[in-house]
Write a protein that holds these residues in place. Structure first.
Motif, mmCIF file in Angstrom:
data_model
loop_
_atom_site.group_PDB
_atom_site.id
_atom_site.type_symbol
_atom_site.label_atom_id
_atom_site.label_comp_id
_atom_site.label_asym_id
_atom_site.label_seq_id
_atom_site.Cartn_x
_atom_site.Cartn_y
_atom_site.Cartn_z
ATOM 1 N N LYS A 103 0.743 -0.801 0.092
ATOM 2 C CA LYS A 103 -0.406 -0.006 0.189
ATOM 3 C C LYS A 103 1.312 1.189 0.163
ATOM 4 O O LYS A 103 0.485 2.617 -1.164
ATOM 5 N N GLN A 104 2.266 1.226 0.397
ATOM 6 C CA GLN A 104 2.957 2.432 0.707
ATOM 7 C C GLN A 104 3.628 2.798 -0.517
ATOM 8 O O GLN A 104 3.382 4.010 -0.745
ATOM 9 N N ILE A 105 4.063 1.437 -0.756
ATOM 10 C CA ILE A 105 4.878 1.885 -2.220
ATOM 11 C C ILE A 105 4.236 2.428 -3.105
ATOM 12 O O ILE A 105 4.409 3.537 -3.633
ATOM 13 N N VAL A 106 3.051 1.665 -3.678
ATOM 14 C CA VAL A 106 2.185 2.215 -4.771
ATOM 15 C C VAL A 106 1.666 3.644 -4.407
ATOM 16 O O VAL A 106 1.925 4.410 -5.306
ATOM 17 N N GLU A 107 1.245 3.388 -3.570
ATOM 18 C CA GLU A 107 0.215 4.730 -3.307
ATOM 19 C C GLU A 107 1.973 5.716 -3.214
ATOM 20 O O GLU A 107 1.603 7.376 -3.382
ATOM 21 N N GLU A 108 2.884 6.234 -2.274
ATOM 22 C CA GLU A 108 4.297 7.108 -2.029
ATOM 23 C C GLU A 108 4.708 7.599 -3.370
ATOM 24 O O GLU A 108 4.883 8.550 -3.420
ATOM 25 N N ASN A 109 4.554 6.559 -4.264
ATOM 26 C CA ASN A 109 5.842 6.586 -5.495
ATOM 27 C C ASN A 109 4.639 6.773 -7.022
ATOM 28 O O ASN A 109 5.353 6.783 -7.458
ATOM 29 N N ASN A 110 2.862 6.107 -5.985
ATOM 30 C CA ASN A 110 1.995 6.685 -7.710
ATOM 31 C C ASN A 110 2.442 5.853 -8.036
ATOM 32 O O ASN A 110 2.595 6.140 -10.257
ATOM 33 N N SER A 111 3.269 4.913 -8.381
ATOM 34 C CA SER A 111 2.855 4.082 -9.431
ATOM 35 C C SER A 111 2.659 2.422 -9.016
ATOM 36 O O SER A 111 2.837 2.238 -7.786
ATOM 37 N N TYR A 112 2.078 1.402 -9.727
ATOM 38 C CA TYR A 112 1.907 0.055 -9.685
ATOM 39 C C TYR A 112 2.374 -0.388 -10.410
ATOM 40 O O TYR A 112 2.553 -1.690 -10.737
ATOM 41 N N TYR A 113 3.761 -0.148 -11.310
ATOM 42 C CA TYR A 113 4.410 -1.441 -11.733
ATOM 43 C C TYR A 113 5.274 -2.238 -11.408
ATOM 44 O O TYR A 113 6.534 -1.786 -11.586
ATOM 45 N N LEU A 114 4.816 -3.446 -11.057
ATOM 46 C CA LEU A 114 5.648 -4.524 -9.891
ATOM 47 C C LEU A 114 5.703 -5.526 -10.770
ATOM 48 O O LEU A 114 4.477 -5.962 -9.889
ATOM 49 N N ASN A 115 6.041 -5.994 -11.620
ATOM 50 C CA ASN A 115 5.635 -7.140 -12.323
ATOM 51 C C ASN A 115 5.974 -8.742 -11.662
ATOM 52 O O ASN A 115 6.352 -9.153 -13.010
ATOM 53 N N ASN A 116 7.163 -8.182 -10.678
ATOM 54 C CA ASN A 116 8.152 -9.793 -10.773
ATOM 55 C C ASN A 116 9.267 -9.250 -9.650
ATOM 56 O O ASN A 116 9.015 -7.849 -8.638
ATOM 57 N N THR A 117 9.260 -9.874 -8.711
ATOM 58 C CA THR A 117 10.369 -9.825 -7.449
ATOM 59 C C THR A 117 11.315 -9.078 -7.436
ATOM 60 O O THR A 117 10.959 -8.323 -6.288
ATOM 61 N N VAL A 118 11.564 -9.426 -8.201
ATOM 62 C CA VAL A 118 13.334 -8.391 -8.128
ATOM 63 C C VAL A 118 13.058 -6.688 -8.860
ATOM 64 O O VAL A 118 13.707 -5.898 -7.537
ATOM 65 N N ALA A 119 12.090 -6.230 -8.837
ATOM 66 C CA ALA A 119 11.385 -5.247 -8.461
ATOM 67 C C ALA A 119 11.109 -4.738 -7.315
ATOM 68 O O ALA A 119 10.594 -3.571 -7.257
ATOM 69 N N TYR A 120 9.564 -5.392 -6.706
ATOM 70 C CA TYR A 120 10.002 -5.420 -5.583
ATOM 71 C C TYR A 120 10.885 -5.083 -4.852
ATOM 72 O O TYR A 120 11.115 -3.567 -3.424
#
Length: 255
Positions: A103-120
């Motif tokens: 929730k914090q990662i998506v909302e604070e960075n205004n991005s949902y582009y997370l399609n693999n574990t390394v990106a997380y």
């Protein structure tokens, strides 16, 4: 989840399952220090580390064989590891699981582009504003195999660009093609690579910046072999060996 204040400004290594993770072993054996080492999935069963990122639910490893050869190793990790293992949901069978701060990662960075574990893992580093990030075993493709490429490279490079824009130093293992790191120096700049005297990009360690120059202007460092056995002359040979290793670009390149 609250931010971990101790991570701000720290030197972090992320180690994945790609071939360039051997560069991590070389860097560590030559004294490279990292404040923390983060690993992806089954690397946790091999490399001493501080944090694990496993964005699949634990049930994928514990209740099925969908993960293939990673299954047995991950079962051992999940059932015994005390954490933190960042993932998408908790499982009472696994004592070390911690819910990823999605929730914090998506909302604070205004991005949902997370399609693999390394990106997380990279996004986690960006969110904490670490000082530097050094990636090993994060490859996604290999020279000589035009028919194989893992999904997710663009997503990782997107988050690495965010890191660099935030002033976080990024290093990539020299044998990895992430950020075109392993591409030959004279072929990195498209178009200019076709010139008779192509432009090349170097990292100037003294000023800690990239420099562009003509290939003809690059001075090649020459090494003269010394008749010395490693370990016999109180560090002299070790220093020479380290210089050769560094010059062969087996440690992370900085951007």
């Amino acid at each position: 989840m609250e931010k971990i204040q101790e991570l701000q400004g720290k030197k972090i290594a992320i180690v994945g399952l790609g071939k360039s993770w051997f560069d991590f072993a070389l860097a560590r054996s030559n004294g490279e220090h990292f404040d923390e080492i983060w690993v992806i999935n089954a690397v946790a069963n091999v490399v001493k580390h501080d944090r694990v990122f496993m964005m699949d639910p634990a049930s994928r490893f514990l209740d099925s064989d969908d993960a293939g050869m990673q299954t047995n190793g991950m079962k051992e990790v999940l059932l015994n590891h005390q954490g933190p293992i960042y993932t998408c949901e908790l499982d009472e069978r696994c004592p070390g699981l911690v819910e990823y701060p999605i929730k914090q990662i998506v909302e604070e960075n205004n991005s949902y582009y997370l399609n693999n574990t390394v990106a997380y893992a990279i996004a986690f580093a960006y969110w904490h504003r670490v000082g530097s990030l050094h990636l090993f075993g994060i490859d996604f493709g290999y020279k000589g195999n035009l028919y194989f490429a893992e999904a997710g490279r663009a997503c990782c490079e997107y988050w690495l660009a965010n890191c660099m824009n935030a002033g976080i130093e990024v290093g990539v293992a020299a044998s990895s093609y992430l950020l075109d790191t392993a591409v030959e120096a004279e072929e990195k700049l498209y178009g200019y690579h076709r010139l008779e005297d192509p432009l090349i990009v170097d990292y100037d360690a003294e000023i800690q910046k990239l420099k562009v120059r003509k290939k003809s202007a690059k001075e090649e460092k020459q090494y003269i072999p010394q008749p010395t056995l490693v370990g016999r002359e109180d560090g002299k040979a070790e220093i020479g060996l380290k210089e050769i290793i560094e010059e062969s670009h087996n440690e992370p390149k900085k951007w």
